[in-house]
Design a protein around this motif. Structure first.
Motif, short mmCIF file in Angstrom:
data_model
loop_
_atom_site.label_atom_id
_atom_site.label_comp_id
_atom_site.label_asym_id
_atom_site.label_seq_id
_atom_site.Cartn_x
_atom_site.Cartn_y
_atom_site.Cartn_z
N PHE A 188 0.83 -1.20 0.00
CA PHE A 188 0.00 0.00 0.00
C PHE A 188 0.87 1.25 0.00
O PHE A 188 1.81 1.38 0.77
CB PHE A 188 -0.90 -0.01 1.23
CG PHE A 188 -1.69 1.23 1.42
CD1 PHE A 188 -2.84 1.46 0.68
CD2 PHE A 188 -1.31 2.18 2.35
CE1 PHE A 188 -3.58 2.62 0.86
CE2 PHE A 188 -2.05 3.34 2.54
CZ PHE A 188 -3.18 3.55 1.79
N LEU A 189 0.55 2.20 -0.88
CA LEU A 189 1.29 3.45 -0.99
C LEU A 189 0.52 4.64 -0.46
O LEU A 189 1.13 5.62 -0.02
CB LEU A 189 1.68 3.71 -2.45
CG LEU A 189 2.59 2.68 -3.11
CD1 LEU A 189 2.86 3.07 -4.55
CD2 LEU A 189 3.89 2.52 -2.33
N GLY A 190 -0.80 4.60 -0.50
CA GLY A 190 -1.57 5.73 0.01
C GLY A 190 -2.99 5.72 -0.51
O GLY A 190 -3.37 4.87 -1.32
N ASP A 191 -3.80 6.67 -0.04
CA ASP A 191 -5.19 6.76 -0.49
C ASP A 191 -5.70 8.18 -0.40
O ASP A 191 -5.07 9.06 0.18
CB ASP A 191 -6.09 5.78 0.29
CG ASP A 191 -6.28 6.17 1.75
OD1 ASP A 191 -5.73 7.20 2.18
OD2 ASP A 191 -6.99 5.44 2.46
N ASP A 192 -6.84 8.39 -1.02
CA ASP A 192 -7.56 9.66 -0.99
C ASP A 192 -8.98 9.32 -0.57
O ASP A 192 -9.72 8.67 -1.31
CB ASP A 192 -7.53 10.32 -2.37
CG ASP A 192 -8.20 11.69 -2.39
OD1 ASP A 192 -8.99 12.00 -1.48
OD2 ASP A 192 -7.95 12.45 -3.35
N ALA A 193 -9.37 9.73 0.64
CA ALA A 193 -10.67 9.34 1.19
C ALA A 193 -11.09 10.37 2.22
O ALA A 193 -10.35 11.33 2.51
CB ALA A 193 -10.58 7.95 1.85
N THR A 194 -12.28 10.20 2.80
CA THR A 194 -12.68 11.05 3.91
C THR A 194 -12.21 10.42 5.21
O THR A 194 -12.09 9.20 5.33
CB THR A 194 -14.20 11.26 3.96
OG1 THR A 194 -14.85 10.00 4.09
CG2 THR A 194 -14.69 11.97 2.71
N ARG A 195 -11.94 11.25 6.18
CA ARG A 195 -11.40 10.76 7.45
C ARG A 195 -12.40 9.86 8.17
O ARG A 195 -12.02 8.88 8.81
CB ARG A 195 -11.01 11.94 8.33
CG ARG A 195 -10.25 11.54 9.58
CD ARG A 195 -9.88 12.74 10.41
NE ARG A 195 -9.33 12.31 11.70
CZ ARG A 195 -9.35 13.05 12.80
NH1 ARG A 195 -9.89 14.26 12.78
NH2 ARG A 195 -8.83 12.58 13.92
N TYR A 242 -17.15 9.22 8.30
CA TYR A 242 -18.42 9.47 7.62
C TYR A 242 -18.73 10.96 7.56
O TYR A 242 -18.81 11.64 8.57
CB TYR A 242 -19.53 8.73 8.36
CG TYR A 242 -20.92 8.99 7.85
CD1 TYR A 242 -21.27 8.70 6.54
CD2 TYR A 242 -21.89 9.51 8.69
CE1 TYR A 242 -22.55 8.93 6.08
CE2 TYR A 242 -23.19 9.73 8.24
CZ TYR A 242 -23.51 9.45 6.93
OH TYR A 242 -24.78 9.67 6.48
N LYS A 243 -18.83 11.47 6.33
CA LYS A 243 -19.10 12.89 6.07
C LYS A 243 -18.02 13.80 6.64
O LYS A 243 -18.27 14.98 6.89
CB LYS A 243 -20.49 13.29 6.59
CG LYS A 243 -21.63 12.66 5.80
CD LYS A 243 -22.98 13.23 6.21
CE LYS A 243 -24.09 12.65 5.34
NZ LYS A 243 -25.42 13.19 5.69
N GLY A 244 -16.83 13.26 6.82
CA GLY A 244 -15.73 14.06 7.35
C GLY A 244 -14.91 14.69 6.24
O GLY A 244 -15.20 14.54 5.05
N PRO A 245 -13.83 15.39 6.60
CA PRO A 245 -12.98 16.06 5.60
C PRO A 245 -12.17 15.04 4.80
O PRO A 245 -11.78 13.98 5.30
CB PRO A 245 -12.07 16.94 6.45
CG PRO A 245 -12.00 16.23 7.77
CD PRO A 245 -13.35 15.63 7.97
#
Length: 259
Positions: free
Chosen positions: A239-246, A248-251
């Motif tokens: 795993f190198l990384g991800d782009d997601a919300t922190r 539920y409905k978070g930043p």
């Protein structure tokens, strides 16, 4: 595209949702499948690229499985801690998640949110103290096969990446507080070609995780939240990384493995 068949609705998993890395050939699994050296990540604002925190994860073997432990510390003094208890399968079966906890803390150390699931009993708890009206919800859930939570979702995803036939459909489910306890179906889409992932500066394969609405996908799926994660095709799909919300409905936040 690899999709699950059960209908359901999922939300973006917390920032650490796809961090656990396993090693070894597919389909044989053993204690060697739960090797993960201590790994550090920088946490970025995906819109500006500015660092907003640091993360660190490691895996501790326990004989019949392992304990995943992760900590994310933000520069505004907020933090979160995740633990996942994993148990090795019998007869070459893949490991499975047996207990999960993810707790988010305010800058003063008080609990902001907490998600907990005992997969053996189905007992689940979702706590949210962020608003004026605090919420503490507990439910007894039916746990389908191949259910994961948080970082452990990397196990079935890496199994898909290593499979000779990536187009083979497999049911995958995930636990989340959305905002009450839920077991949700997800679909996984693997990009056909590798490309350099700029934040990491090296070749990576991108994976998209999104809700699976069954026959309603054509209408609802384009509007649903999704996660993008990157794995190293030249190093066992680590795993190198991800782009997601922190949460539920978070930043939105971006995790990038430090080199």
């Amino acid at each position: 595209m690899i999709t699950t068949r059960k209908r359901g609705w999922t939300v973006a998993v917390a920032a650490s949702a796809i961090i656990l890395t396993t090693a070894g050939a597919r389909p044989a699994f053993s204690a060697d499948a739960l090797k993960f050296p201590p790994t550090s990540f920088v946490i970025l604002n995906p819109d500006t690229g500015i660092a907003i925190g640091r993360g660190h994860y490691h895996l501790e073997n326990t004989g019949d499985g392992a304990t995943l432990h992760g900590e994310n510390q933000y520069y505004d003094d907020q933090s979160d801690v995740e633990t996942g208890q994993l148990q090795l399968g019998a007869g070459g079966e893949p490991p499975r998640l047996v207990e999960f906890d993810h707790t988010f803390f305010n800058a003063d150390g008080s609990i902001q949110r907490r998600a907990h699931l005992d997969l053996k009993s189905g007992a689940a708890t979702c706590i949210d103290n962020s608003g004026a009206k605090k919420s503490d919800q507990a439910e007894l859930l039916i746990i389908p096969d191949n259910t994961w939570a948080g970082a452990s979702i990397a196990i079935p995803i890496q199994d898909l990446l290593r499979a000779p036939d990536r187009g083979l459909a497999r049911p995958i489910h995930i636990f989340n507080c959305a905002p009450s306890p839920k077991i949700l179906a997800i679909s996984v889409k693997i990009d056909p070609a590798n490309a350099v992932w700029a934040p990491y500066g090296a070749e990576a394969i991108r994976v998209e995780v999104r809700p699976d609405f069954g026959w309603l996908n054509i209408i609802v799926a384009p509007l649903a939240p999704k996660i993008h994660a990157w794995f190293d095709p030249n190093d066992g799909f680590t795993f190198l990384g991800d782009d997601a919300t922190r949460y539920y409905k978070g930043p939105r936040i971006m995790l990038v493995k430090t080199r």
